[in-house]
Write an enzyme that holds these catalytic residues in place. Sequence first.
Site, PDB file in Angstrom:
ATOM      1  N   ASN A   1      38.724  68.561 159.159  1.00 33.72           N
ATOM      2  CA  ASN A   1      37.302  68.187 159.220  1.00 33.72           C
ATOM      3  C   ASN A   1      37.172  66.694 159.473  1.00 33.72           C
ATOM      4  O   ASN A   1      38.163  65.996 159.616  1.00 33.72           O
ATOM      5  CB  ASN A   1      36.586  68.626 157.936  1.00 33.72           C
TER       6      ASN A   1
ATOM      7  N   ASP B   1      37.668  75.184 152.742  1.00 34.90           N
ATOM      8  CA  ASP B   1      37.401  76.351 151.896  1.00 34.90           C
ATOM      9  C   ASP B   1      38.391  77.474 152.155  1.00 34.90           C
ATOM     10  O   ASP B   1      38.630  78.317 151.304  1.00 34.90           O
ATOM     11  CB  ASP B   1      35.973  76.852 152.158  1.00 34.90           C
TER      12      ASP B   1
ATOM     13  N   LYS C   1      55.017  77.954 167.760  1.00 36.92           N
ATOM     14  CA  LYS C   1      53.799  77.638 168.506  1.00 36.92           C
ATOM     15  C   LYS C   1      53.215  78.915 169.137  1.00 36.92           C
ATOM     16  O   LYS C   1      53.954  79.678 169.771  1.00 36.92           O
ATOM     17  CB  LYS C   1      54.132  76.620 169.607  1.00 36.92           C
TER      18      LYS C   1
ATOM     19  N   PRO D   1      42.269  77.463 146.807  1.00 39.21           N
ATOM     20  CA  PRO D   1      41.885  77.236 145.417  1.00 39.21           C
ATOM     21  C   PRO D   1      40.820  76.142 145.357  1.00 39.21           C
ATOM     22  O   PRO D   1      40.840  75.220 146.167  1.00 39.21           O
ATOM     23  CB  PRO D   1      43.185  76.748 144.754  1.00 39.21           C
ATOM     24  N   ASP D   2      39.887  76.255 144.417  1.00 44.28           N
ATOM     25  CA  ASP D   2      38.907  75.182 144.209  1.00 44.28           C
ATOM     26  C   ASP D   2      39.535  74.179 143.238  1.00 44.28           C
ATOM     27  O   ASP D   2      39.683  74.456 142.047  1.00 44.28           O
ATOM     28  CB  ASP D   2      37.593  75.750 143.649  1.00 44.28           C
ATOM     29  N   ILE D   3      39.937  73.047 143.773  1.00 41.44           N
ATOM     30  CA  ILE D   3      40.713  72.074 142.988  1.00 41.44           C
ATOM     31  C   ILE D   3      39.862  71.520 141.847  1.00 41.44           C
ATOM     32  O   ILE D   3      40.293  71.470 140.690  1.00 41.44           O
ATOM     33  CB  ILE D   3      41.215  70.936 143.898  1.00 41.44           C
TER      34      ILE D   3
ATOM     35  N   PHE E   1      31.971  65.620 144.195  1.00 43.23           N
ATOM     36  CA  PHE E   1      31.150  65.097 145.292  1.00 43.23           C
ATOM     37  C   PHE E   1      30.518  66.268 146.026  1.00 43.23           C
ATOM     38  O   PHE E   1      31.111  67.346 146.108  1.00 43.23           O
ATOM     39  CB  PHE E   1      32.012  64.285 146.273  1.00 43.23           C
TER      40      PHE E   1
ATOM     41  N   LYS F   1      25.598  72.946 142.517  1.00 42.62           N
ATOM     42  CA  LYS F   1      27.054  72.745 142.630  1.00 42.62           C
ATOM     43  C   LYS F   1      27.627  72.171 141.345  1.00 42.62           C
ATOM     44  O   LYS F   1      28.705  72.559 140.895  1.00 42.62           O
ATOM     45  CB  LYS F   1      27.342  71.810 143.810  1.00 42.62           C
TER      46      LYS F   1
ATOM     47  N   LYS G   1      30.557  74.126 139.401  1.00 41.55           N
ATOM     48  CA  LYS G   1      31.901  73.560 139.238  1.00 41.55           C
ATOM     49  C   LYS G   1      32.190  73.233 137.775  1.00 41.55           C
ATOM     50  O   LYS G   1      33.332  72.958 137.421  1.00 41.55           O
ATOM     51  CB  LYS G   1      32.046  72.274 140.062  1.00 41.55           C
TER      52      LYS G   1
HETATM   53  O1  C5P Z   1      32.375  73.595 147.137  1.00 42.57           O
HETATM   54  P1  C5P Z   1      32.179  72.295 147.824  1.00 42.57           P
HETATM   55  O2  C5P Z   1      33.237  72.003 148.836  1.00 42.57           O
HETATM   56  O3  C5P Z   1      30.848  72.067 148.417  1.00 42.57           O
HETATM   57  O4  C5P Z   1      32.304  71.229 146.641  1.00 42.57           O
HETATM   58  C1  C5P Z   1      32.518  69.895 146.839  1.00 42.57           C
HETATM   59  C2  C5P Z   1      33.308  69.312 145.684  1.00 42.57           C
HETATM   60  O5  C5P Z   1      34.341  70.191 145.275  1.00 42.57           O
HETATM   61  C3  C5P Z   1      34.016  68.038 146.075  1.00 42.57           C
HETATM   62  O6  C5P Z   1      34.146  67.240 144.914  1.00 42.57           O
HETATM   63  C4  C5P Z   1      35.364  68.553 146.563  1.00 42.57           C
HETATM   64  O7  C5P Z   1      36.368  67.547 146.483  1.00 42.57           O
HETATM   65  C5  C5P Z   1      35.633  69.692 145.605  1.00 42.57           C
HETATM   66  N1  C5P Z   1      36.402  70.810 146.161  1.00 42.57           N
HETATM   67  C6  C5P Z   1      37.656  71.091 145.663  1.00 42.57           C
HETATM   68  N2  C5P Z   1      38.375  72.164 146.127  1.00 42.57           N
HETATM   69  C7  C5P Z   1      37.848  72.967 147.061  1.00 42.57           C
HETATM   70  C8  C5P Z   1      36.575  72.724 147.583  1.00 42.57           C
HETATM   71  C9  C5P Z   1      35.882  71.619 147.121  1.00 42.57           C
HETATM   72  O8  C5P Z   1      38.139  70.331 144.818  1.00 42.57           O
HETATM   73  N3  C5P Z   1      38.556  73.989 147.497  1.00 42.57           N
END
Ligand code: C5P
Length: 401
Positions: free
Chosen positions: A211, A280, A290, A308-310, A328, A342, A346
């Site tokens: 991105n 995501d 390749k 995974p959502d870190i 953020f 959000k 979170k």
């Molecule tokens: O879910 P979204 O991407 O909109 O959320 C943004 C926040 O979540 C940011 O702080 C981003 O660093 C964190 N994030 C994360 N792991 C992910 C997706 C987002 O830590 N897979």
Amino acid sequence: MQALANKRIILGLTGGIACYKSAEFLRRAQDMGAEFDVVMTQGAQQFITPITFGALSGRQVHTDLWDNSSSDNMAHIHLSREADAIVIAPASTHFIARLANGLADDLLSTLCVARGHCPLIIAPAMNKEMWANPATQRNIAQLRADGVHIIGPGAGDQACGEIGDGRMLEPLQLLAELIAFFQPKSLTGKRVLITAGPTSEPIDPIRTITNRSSGKMGYAIAQAAFNAGAEVQLVSGPVKLDAPYGVTRQSVESARDMHRAVMDLAPTADVFISVAAVADWYVVNASNQKLKKDQSQQAPKLEFAPNPDILASVASMPIAQRPYCVGFAAETEKLIEHAHAKRLRKGVPLLVGNLAQDAMNADNTQLMIFDEAGHNQWPVQSKTEAAQQLIMHIAQQLDPK
Ligand code: C5P
């Protein structure tokens, strides 16, 4: 506002080949708003002339304790009374020894002894054996005990051809140290973990999905946290930025790599600031080779699975290990609505929102802060200033006095 706006600095130069670096340091610090008076010892003038520093600083360079151009002959007193700091760069072995013993036998040493409350910062520069010499180390320990702030030295190639400790810091490192010196130390003793930049999800060994995140905001926050006295670990996706000064950087590519790195470091962190723009999804059927165009010109079919959502993972760690978590949200519309939701989703106490179209890759930003009490919009400012304000805000949340 520039990081060194309204700061008056006395730059003292003593004899050493590193004098040439100090000319560049002065210019870069002027770019940040600092004003300079320059004082040179006789030794320094063997390496670089006062004309150079007179031209760069726009002021007469001081070289002589007995110079009678100041009406009362008291330059050694007046100069430091008007200064915010004295920076000795380079500080030679001999000058360090004189300082440690309180000698006052030329203008610069007299100025240092007479400095009163004016902070003194020194950047040693010498051969590695001179630095390692027990007398030098004794003198440095004495200066530390006397409240002198020592920056560097660095290690590496030396002008004498040897390699080791004793190089003066580079101009931009001196500048980073000077900026950090003036910041309030609101995070001393804290460990801060930060993610920044984009992630990059492989499709094959050549291609990735990524991105537009530049990493500028996360890097500015890492620098601000270091400047506030924290020990900072930065887990960064691929960006074109140098590691912030004083910060330990671990470079990663994919979101899963970033997740692993963060989960290793999070249990010992006091604060986690999740600035990275994390993908995501990752490509489940990424190829080891390749991908080739086949005869039928059929587009490859990529299959995705969620990353995974870190941030959420760290925010749901057991409370004894869990750092204070800051998220953020970069949104393209309905910032307030999305950011509030959000923050709750979170499970973080603080979420920082901004509009992606304004913030992505830009040098300025307008942050909106979301917490339990509601939200608050900050002014449009540089990312450096916004980062400083955010770090101060976080420090207040940790220690609300
Ligand atoms: O879910 P979204 O991407 O909109 O959320 C943004 C926040 O979540 C940011 O702080 C981003 O660093 C964190 N994030 C994360 N792991 C992910 C997706 C987002 O830590 N897979």
